[in-house]
Design a protein around this motif. Structure first.
Motif, mmCIF file in Angstrom:
data_model
loop_
_atom_site.group_PDB
_atom_site.id
_atom_site.type_symbol
_atom_site.label_atom_id
_atom_site.label_comp_id
_atom_site.label_asym_id
_atom_site.label_seq_id
_atom_site.Cartn_x
_atom_site.Cartn_y
_atom_site.Cartn_z
ATOM 1 N N ALA A 9 0.832 -1.211 0.000
ATOM 2 C CA ALA A 9 0.000 0.000 0.000
ATOM 3 C C ALA A 9 0.861 1.252 0.000
ATOM 4 O O ALA A 9 0.556 2.234 -0.690
ATOM 5 N N SER A 67 -5.061 -0.134 -2.366
ATOM 6 C CA SER A 67 -5.645 -1.173 -1.512
ATOM 7 C C SER A 67 -5.896 -2.457 -2.293
ATOM 8 O O SER A 67 -5.776 -3.556 -1.735
ATOM 9 N N THR A 104 -4.179 -5.935 -1.348
ATOM 10 C CA THR A 104 -4.988 -7.142 -1.125
ATOM 11 C C THR A 104 -4.461 -8.312 -1.941
ATOM 12 O O THR A 104 -4.368 -9.444 -1.445
ATOM 13 N N PHE A 160 -8.470 -5.615 2.270
ATOM 14 C CA PHE A 160 -8.758 -4.416 1.474
ATOM 15 C C PHE A 160 -8.922 -3.204 2.383
ATOM 16 O O PHE A 160 -8.418 -2.117 2.077
ATOM 17 N N GLY A 185 -5.518 -2.277 3.687
ATOM 18 C CA GLY A 185 -4.773 -1.658 2.602
ATOM 19 C C GLY A 185 -5.258 -0.253 2.303
ATOM 20 O O GLY A 185 -4.454 0.650 2.034
ATOM 21 N N PHE A 186 -6.561 -0.041 2.352
ATOM 22 C CA PHE A 186 -7.121 1.281 2.074
ATOM 23 C C PHE A 186 -6.658 2.291 3.120
ATOM 24 O O PHE A 186 -6.284 3.419 2.786
ATOM 25 N N SER A 221 -9.113 5.899 8.000
ATOM 26 C CA SER A 221 -9.170 6.144 6.557
ATOM 27 C C SER A 221 -9.884 7.454 6.255
ATOM 28 O O SER A 221 -9.444 8.231 5.396
#
Length: 247
Positions: free
Chosen positions: A70, A108, A112, A142, A145-146, A232
Motif C-alpha cells: 500500500a 488497496s 490485497t 482491502f 490496505g485502504f 481512513s
C-alpha cells in the motif's frame, strides 16, 4: 466521479501487472519472515493461547505484505508529479476527490492481491481456514490496505522527491509493524509501550485478521473495523485538500 476513479485505478493496476518483481517480492518477503522470525523463535516461544507461534504471527506477516504494498503504491504520486503527469490529471475535468479515491482504491487492491499471495504458505504452517473466512479475510485486507494507502497518499502529497518519500516510509513501516501486536500478544507488551500500540492503526488490522484466521483477538471485530474506517476517513480528509492546492 466514478469514471475518474475507475480510470486512475485501472492505470495503476496495469502498471502493477507489468512488473513481475511485485509478485516475486510478495512471496519472498513473507517467506523469509516466516522462516527467520517464525522458525527462529518457535523453539523458544511457548504456544500462545494454544496456537503455534508461526501460526500466531501469520496474520502479522500478511499485514506486513499489505502495508509495504500500500505504501509503495503511493510513490507513484511522487513519480507522476516529477514527470508532469499529475499536473495533467489535475487540470483535467476529473474531480480532485476522484484522484485521491482512485489512488487509494488501486493501492488497496494491489495490497490485497499481495496479501492474498501469502496464503499459499497456509498448508506449510499447518493452518487451514474455511472458504467463507477466506472471503472475510480478503475484505479485511482491502480495508487495511485502504487505510495505509490513504496514509501513503497524505505523505506523498507533501513530498516532491523519491528520496524523501523513501526515507519517511522506511522510518515509519517497521515501527508500525513491530508496534502492532504482529509478533507478540498486545497484553504482554510493557505498560509504557501500550499507548503506542493503541495509537497504531495497524494494530487493529492485525487483530481483525487474527480474529478471522484464528478466532483470537484483543478487541472486538466492530472496534477494529471502526478504527480502521475512521482512520481512513481522517486521512482522506487531509489528502483531498492537498491535491486541491496542487498547482
Amino acid at each position: 466521479m466514478g469514471n475518474g476513479i475507475y480510470g486512475i485505478w485501472l492505470r495503476d493496476m496495469k502498471k502493477f501487472f507489468r512488473v513481475r518483481s511485485h509478485f516475486i517480492s510478495s512471496i519472498v518477503r513473507p517467506m523469509l519472515w516466516l522462516l527467520i522470525m517464525g522458525g527462529g523463535l518457535k523453539p523458544i516461544v511457548q504456544p500462545i493461547q494454544g496456537v503455534d507461534y508461526i501460526q500466531y504471527i501469520f496474520a502479522g506477516i500478511v499485514s506486513m505484505s499489505i502495508i509495504f504494498a500500500a505504501m509503495q503504491s503511493a510513490i507513484s504520486i511522487v513519480w507522476d508529479r516529477e514527470f508532469g503527469y499529475l499536473k495533467e490529471i489535475l487540470v483535467s475535468p476529473v474531480p480532485r476527490t476522484a484522484v485521491v479515491l482512485g489512488k487509494a482504491c488501486s493501492g488497496s487492491t494491489i495490497a490485497t492481491l499481495q496479501g492474498a499471495l501469502t496464503f499459499i504458505f497456509l498448508p506449510f504452517i499447518g493452518l487451514s481456514i474455511p472458504l467463507l473466512s477466506s472471503f472475510y479475510a480478503l475484505i479485511a485486507m482491502f480495508i487495511i490496505g485502504f487505510s495505509i494507502a490513504t496514509l501513503g497518499i497524505v505523505i506523498a502529497g507533501k513530498l516532491t522527491s523519491f528520496e524523501s518519500f523513501g526515507s519517511i516510509v522506511n522510518f515509519l513501516l517497521l515501527p508500525m509493524f513491530f508496534l502492532s501486536g504482529a509478533v507478540y500478544p498486545i497484553p504482554s507488551a510493557p505498560t509504557w509501550l501500550t499507548p503506542l500500540l493503541y495509537m497504531n492503526p495497524l494494530t487493529y488490522g492485525v487483530d481483525l485478521l487474527r480474529y478471522i484466521l484464528l478466532d483470537q483477538s484483543t478487541f472486538s471485530p466492530l472496534v477494529n473495523l471502526s478504527v480502521l474506517l475512521a482512520f481512513s476517513a481522517v486521512m482522506l480528509s487531509i489528502a483531498i485538500p492537498l491535491f486541491k492546492r496542487e498547482s
